[in-house]
Motif scaffolding. Structure first.
Motif, PDB file in Angstrom:
ATOM      1  N   TRP A  91       7.926 -10.298 -10.675  1.00  0.00           N
ATOM      2  CA  TRP A  91       8.884  -9.995  -9.276  1.00  0.00           C
ATOM      3  C   TRP A  91       9.634  -8.004  -9.550  1.00  0.00           C
ATOM      4  N   SER A  92       9.944  -8.055 -11.087  1.00  0.00           N
ATOM      5  CA  SER A  92      10.863  -6.869 -11.665  1.00  0.00           C
ATOM      6  C   SER A  92      10.108  -5.986 -11.655  1.00  0.00           C
ATOM      7  N   LEU A 123       7.548  -0.314  -6.032  1.00  0.00           N
ATOM      8  CA  LEU A 123       8.102  -0.573  -4.521  1.00  0.00           C
ATOM      9  C   LEU A 123       8.926   0.348  -3.826  1.00  0.00           C
ATOM     10  N   PRO A 124       9.519   1.692  -4.234  1.00  0.00           N
ATOM     11  CA  PRO A 124      10.365   2.217  -4.380  1.00  0.00           C
ATOM     12  C   PRO A 124      11.203   1.403  -3.032  1.00  0.00           C
ATOM     13  N   GLY A 125      12.906   1.469  -3.328  1.00  0.00           N
ATOM     14  CA  GLY A 125      13.462   0.904  -1.970  1.00  0.00           C
ATOM     15  C   GLY A 125      13.136  -0.855  -1.554  1.00  0.00           C
ATOM     16  N   ILE A 159       1.897  -5.825  -2.926  1.00  0.00           N
ATOM     17  CA  ILE A 159       2.551  -6.344  -3.465  1.00  0.00           C
ATOM     18  C   ILE A 159       1.538  -8.146  -3.649  1.00  0.00           C
ATOM     19  N   ILE A 160       0.635  -8.052  -3.777  1.00  0.00           N
ATOM     20  CA  ILE A 160      -0.802  -9.029  -3.516  1.00  0.00           C
ATOM     21  C   ILE A 160      -1.602  -8.446  -5.118  1.00  0.00           C
ATOM     22  N   ASN A 161      -2.246  -6.997  -4.414  1.00  0.00           N
ATOM     23  CA  ASN A 161      -2.602  -6.444  -5.436  1.00  0.00           C
ATOM     24  C   ASN A 161      -2.061  -6.513  -7.346  1.00  0.00           C
ATOM     25  N   LEU A 162      -0.485  -6.285  -7.274  1.00  0.00           N
ATOM     26  CA  LEU A 162      -0.013  -6.622  -8.752  1.00  0.00           C
ATOM     27  C   LEU A 162       0.332  -7.785  -8.454  1.00  0.00           C
TER      28      LEU A 162
END
Length: 326
Positions: free
Chosen positions: A90-91, A97-99, A79-82
């Motif tokens: 966010w989408s 991140l599956p799920g 999440i941080i990397n992205l």
DNA sequence: AAACCGGTCAACCGCTCCGCC
DNA sequence: TGGCGGAGCGGTTGACCGGTT
């Protein structure tokens, strides 16, 4: 005259928390018929809700493949990397991140990750070290304390590979702040003539020596080899000079307000962040190598006393001469 | 025991995007 | 080509809960 809401009070549609009965109706209907048109779904499913509310409930809560529960450390890093690349998309982050849903990731970011980054002195918006004067004073105090006191490392510090010496992080930040001052004074156009040899930054916002200009060179060069296992892998290198993420929330946006190099930047000639992201055939490629893991290794190799001396020597040898007007 | 407070997260709101006519 | 409507996205709100005073 404003836009009419999709489900205002006058329609008599229910709002607020969903009951188990409503959940069951929605789940049953979608499992039998699919969601089809969200607008017509509530009527067909026998729900006194607007379609939008049904869609939210389904995508954020009822969908069977949703993974619930605590985020793993790996998910946090992703999440941080992205986020450092995509900003508050966010989408887009959720697709990696599956799920996990965009709503869940957004909430987790706002309630956990933002605070963690702030605690270690990283601005969660820019992903760079915080540079406000009060924070620098605190850093200086922390540096003094940490060299005398015991190990203050937090689990988060451990995750960043700084567990051996918390003062390391403080030193890094102080050096980064120093470099930022130098860069700000040196660069007339920081996004065009970015400092030679200092064009690349790691997840902590620190500068990393400049990479070769194409992937073949990367594979053959000391950048590719010397940082092997200790650097940003080429596929993780994202364009900054042409970055043009839509929306107003990307940390890559608006270089005039943010005249410092982005934390993940690209070899010259690469495409924009969005283009690069979208051109990837395998989205997982983006996160196939954790920046944090790479940085861990890099830090492990450079914790000797001579590190700062070498670092500063490198700075002086690779930075461009100061402009006359300085 | 009650009030207060801060954290969490489901849900809503309003906006943009995009496809269709 | 412009208008319209559906879908999706990101920001914000507010209910709930656990801890503290």
């Amino acid at each position: 005259m404003g836009r009419s809401p999709c489900c205002d009070d006058q329609t008599g549609l229910k709002k607020g928390p969903w009951t188990p009965e409503e959940d069951q109706k929605l789940t049953d209907y979608i499992s039998q018929h699919g969601h089809g048109s969200w607008k017509s779904l509530p009527k067909l499913a026998g729900l006194n809700r607007c379609g939008k509310s049904c869609r939210l409930r389904w995508t954020n809560y009822l969908k069977p493949d949703i993974k619930r529960g605590k985020f793993s450390e790996d998910e946090e890093r992703k999440i941080i990397n992205l986020h450092s690349v995509l900003g508050n998309k966010w989408s887009r982050i959720a697709t990696q991140l599956p799920g996990r849903t965009d709503n869940e990731i957004k909430n987790y970011w706002n309630t956990h990750l933002r605070k963690k980054l702030l605690q270690i002195g990283i601005d969660p918006t820019t992903h760079k070290p915080r540079t406000d004067p009060n924070h620098l004073i605190n850093l200086s105090l922390l540096l003094g304390a940490s060299t005398n006191a015991g190990n203050l490392a937090s689990p988060w510090g451990n995750a960043l590979g700084l567990q051996s010496d918390p003062s390391q992080l403080v030193r890094i930040q102080l050096l980064q702040n120093l470099l930022q001052v130098v860069n700000a004074s040196t660069l007339l156009n920081p996004f065009e003539g970015l400092v030679n040899g200092w064009e690349y930054m790691n997840p902590l916002g620190l500068l990393i020596p400049q990479a070769p200009s194409n992937s073949q060179d990367i594979a053959n060069s000391s950048w590719g080899n010397g940082f092997e296992g200790g650097s940003i892998s080429p596929e993780l290198v994202i364009g900054v000079k042409n970055s043009s993420l839509s929306g107003g929330s990307s940390p890559c946006e608006n270089p005039t307000e943010n005249p410092l190099p982005e934390l993940v930047s690209a070899p010259p000639g690469t495409h924009s962040t969005v283009n690069q992201m979208e051109s990837m055939t395998d989205p997982n490629q983006l996160i196939s190598t954790s920046l944090f893991e790479d940085w861990d290794k890099l830090m492990d190799d450079e914790t000797s006393d001579s590190y700062w001396k070498e670092m500063l020597e490198f700075t002086s040898s690779s930075s461009p001469p100061l402009p006359m007007a300085w």
